[in-house]
Design a protein around this motif. Structure first.
Motif, mmCIF file in Angstrom:
data_model
loop_
_atom_site.group_PDB
_atom_site.id
_atom_site.type_symbol
_atom_site.label_atom_id
_atom_site.label_comp_id
_atom_site.label_asym_id
_atom_site.label_seq_id
_atom_site.Cartn_x
_atom_site.Cartn_y
_atom_site.Cartn_z
ATOM 1 N N ILE A 192 2.867 -10.045 -1.287
ATOM 2 C CA ILE A 192 3.504 -9.122 -0.347
ATOM 3 C C ILE A 192 4.053 -9.925 0.826
ATOM 4 O O ILE A 192 3.700 -11.098 1.019
ATOM 5 N N LYS A 193 4.929 -9.286 1.604
ATOM 6 C CA LYS A 193 5.446 -9.881 2.828
ATOM 7 C C LYS A 193 4.642 -9.351 4.018
ATOM 8 O O LYS A 193 4.035 -8.287 3.944
ATOM 9 N N ALA A 194 4.665 -10.106 5.099
ATOM 10 C CA ALA A 194 3.967 -9.648 6.300
ATOM 11 C C ALA A 194 4.502 -8.286 6.746
ATOM 12 O O ALA A 194 3.754 -7.448 7.258
ATOM 13 N N SER A 195 5.791 -8.035 6.520
ATOM 14 C CA SER A 195 6.390 -6.757 6.906
ATOM 15 C C SER A 195 5.908 -5.599 6.041
ATOM 16 O O SER A 195 6.118 -4.429 6.384
ATOM 17 N N ASP A 196 5.252 -5.896 4.900
ATOM 18 C CA ASP A 196 4.723 -4.834 4.037
ATOM 19 C C ASP A 196 3.399 -4.279 4.550
ATOM 20 O O ASP A 196 2.950 -3.222 4.096
ATOM 21 N N VAL A 197 2.769 -4.991 5.461
ATOM 22 C CA VAL A 197 1.468 -4.559 5.986
ATOM 23 C C VAL A 197 1.655 -3.277 6.786
ATOM 24 O O VAL A 197 2.529 -3.178 7.642
ATOM 25 N N SER A 198 0.838 -2.299 6.486
ATOM 26 C CA SER A 198 0.949 -0.997 7.150
ATOM 27 C C SER A 198 -0.410 -0.312 7.167
ATOM 28 O O SER A 198 -1.358 -0.761 6.514
ATOM 29 N N GLU A 199 -0.472 0.784 7.888
ATOM 30 C CA GLU A 199 -1.700 1.587 7.923
ATOM 31 C C GLU A 199 -2.045 2.090 6.527
ATOM 32 O O GLU A 199 -3.204 2.063 6.105
ATOM 33 N N ALA A 200 -1.023 2.534 5.794
ATOM 34 C CA ALA A 200 -1.258 3.050 4.445
ATOM 35 C C ALA A 200 -1.767 1.951 3.519
ATOM 36 O O ALA A 200 -2.658 2.187 2.694
ATOM 37 N N LEU A 201 -1.226 0.750 3.652
ATOM 38 C CA LEU A 201 -1.672 -0.351 2.792
ATOM 39 C C LEU A 201 -3.104 -0.746 3.133
ATOM 40 O O LEU A 201 -3.902 -1.035 2.229
ATOM 41 N N ASN B 170 -12.510 -6.778 6.333
ATOM 42 C CA ASN B 170 -12.305 -7.304 4.983
ATOM 43 C C ASN B 170 -10.954 -6.858 4.422
ATOM 44 O O ASN B 170 -10.271 -7.627 3.736
ATOM 45 N N ALA B 171 -10.547 -5.618 4.717
ATOM 46 C CA ALA B 171 -9.243 -5.128 4.258
ATOM 47 C C ALA B 171 -8.109 -5.948 4.864
ATOM 48 O O ALA B 171 -7.116 -6.256 4.184
ATOM 49 N N VAL B 172 -8.250 -6.316 6.130
ATOM 50 C CA VAL B 172 -7.245 -7.174 6.771
ATOM 51 C C VAL B 172 -7.201 -8.538 6.081
ATOM 52 O O VAL B 172 -6.119 -9.088 5.825
ATOM 53 N N ARG B 173 -8.390 -9.078 5.756
ATOM 54 C CA ARG B 173 -8.432 -10.358 5.037
ATOM 55 C C ARG B 173 -7.752 -10.254 3.675
ATOM 56 O O ARG B 173 -7.064 -11.189 3.249
ATOM 57 N N GLU B 174 -7.940 -9.129 3.002
ATOM 58 C CA GLU B 174 -7.313 -8.942 1.686
ATOM 59 C C GLU B 174 -5.794 -8.927 1.808
ATOM 60 O O GLU B 174 -5.084 -9.508 0.970
ATOM 61 N N MET B 175 -5.273 -8.266 2.839
ATOM 62 C CA MET B 175 -3.823 -8.255 3.042
ATOM 63 C C MET B 175 -3.310 -9.642 3.385
ATOM 64 O O MET B 175 -2.244 -10.055 2.905
ATOM 65 N N ALA B 176 -4.076 -10.386 4.199
ATOM 66 C CA ALA B 176 -3.684 -11.762 4.519
ATOM 67 C C ALA B 176 -3.657 -12.619 3.252
ATOM 68 O O ALA B 176 -2.751 -13.447 3.066
#
Length: 340
Positions: free
Chosen positions: A178-187, A164-170
């Motif tokens: 956000i940009k795809a490059s902003d995705v990180s472990e911390a985010l 679900n967290a991955v879906r939220e970032m997507a």
């Protein structure tokens, strides 16, 4: 049975408590409350009664945690996997949840007195609407309390939470937040259901099982894990003391692992930012290399803009989640008014 038990520790318990509190104490303890069904079989009682005894033990354990100055507790109340049990048992567990959340709403003044904030972590859409509405009322009623926190994992598994967290970032990328490059472990950590809580210092599983059963897999990577053979309804103050002692014995190595992980995360983020800046400068300079000063200034600007994007996205995500609870609450109020 009340969610909040009154009463002091006895003399021997107070002595043990004071001894433990002289050392490093966990601020957040998580429990896999396992063994209710086995306890019921052992005592020749119905499964539902075993689950009821398990809730009673939770209320008692929360009192011990309060006496030990442990401000946050997370419990595994209902796994998504539990839906695979018999209809009779699932219905019984959901009915028990209804009873307990209704009782919680009746105790709001007591919860406010003790400053207890209730959070429910999981996919509530899997639950019956009336239970969703009860949970929303409980969460919103206690949301401003800030002395101690009880996180109830309901309709939850860790793998589902991470997915679900991955879906939220997507969603954030699709919305242009956000940009795809902003995705990180911390985010990703900030997009988990548990984003409002520090990771558990100590995780306890009862009943002798030595599995995490898909509970807080991400959050407990640097936690002390203690597996105890006692069945949950038979859990005692002394069992809790034993687990805390295990945490204290391993405290230094746990803290060192956490610090190393934080340093590694910061380094990974710096390297990711540098890679993005290098790509930007290459396009802006027609392939000509930038000097060190220009690279450093660009890196600082990029880091600030990335952090601003991330914070705006997290604020939008928080609002989306809050709206889910407010909508459920409004639906419940409207339904009650129509009945009246």
């Amino acid at each position: 049975m009340s969610w909040i038990r009154e009463g002091e520790l006895n003399l021997l318990e107070k002595i043990a408590s004071n001894v433990l509190k002289a050392g490093p104490m966990p601020k957040h303890v998580a429990f896999i409350m396992d063994g209710n069904r086995r306890f019921a079989r052992k005592k020749n009682m119905e499964r539902q009664e075993g689950h009821m005894q398990g809730f009673n033990k939770l209320a008692e354990t929360l009192r011990w945690c309060k006496q030990l100055n442990i401000p946050e507790v997370t419990v595994y109340a209902f796994s998504i996997e539990n839906f695979k049990r018999t209809k009779e048992e699932v219905d019984g567990l959901l009915d028990l949840a209804r009873q307990k959340f209704e009782r919680l709403l009746e105790e709001r003044e007591n919860l406010e007195k003790h400053g207890v904030c209730i959070r429910v972590l999981g996919d509530l859409n899997m639950l019956p609407l009336d239970l969703q509405q009860l949970i929303a009322k409980a969460v919103l009623t206690t949301r401003t309390n800030n002395k101690c926190f009880l996180n109830v994992c309901f309709a939850y598994t860790s793998r589902y939470e991470i997915t679900n967290a991955v879906r939220e970032m997507a969603w954030g990328v699709e919305q242009g937040l956000i940009k795809a490059s902003d995705v990180s472990e911390a985010l990703l950590s900030e997009c988990l259901y548990s984003n409002n809580s520090p990771n558990p210092d100590l995780l306890i599983r009862t009943s002798g099982e030595v599995r995490l059963s898909d509970f807080l897999l991400w959050q407990t990577s640097h936690s002390c894990l203690v597996f105890q053979s006692v069945l949950w309804p038979e859990y005692s103050f002394w069992n809790l003391c034993e687990a805390i002692l295990q945490y204290q014995l391993n405290h230094k190595s746990i803290q060192k692992a956490r610090e190393l992980h934080r340093e590694e995360q910061a380094l990974q983020q710096l390297e990711a930012d540098r890679a993005c800046v290098a790509d930007l400068l290459q396009h802006q300079g027609n392939g000509k290399p930038a000097d060190a000063k220009r690279r450093q200034e660009a890196l600082q600007r990029y880091s600030v803009s990335r952090e601003a994007r991330v914070q705006d996205f997290l604020q939008a995500l928080k609002q989306k989640r809050n709206n889910f609870f407010f909508d459920l609450y409004d639906e419940a109020v409207s339904a009650q008014e129509s009945l009246n």
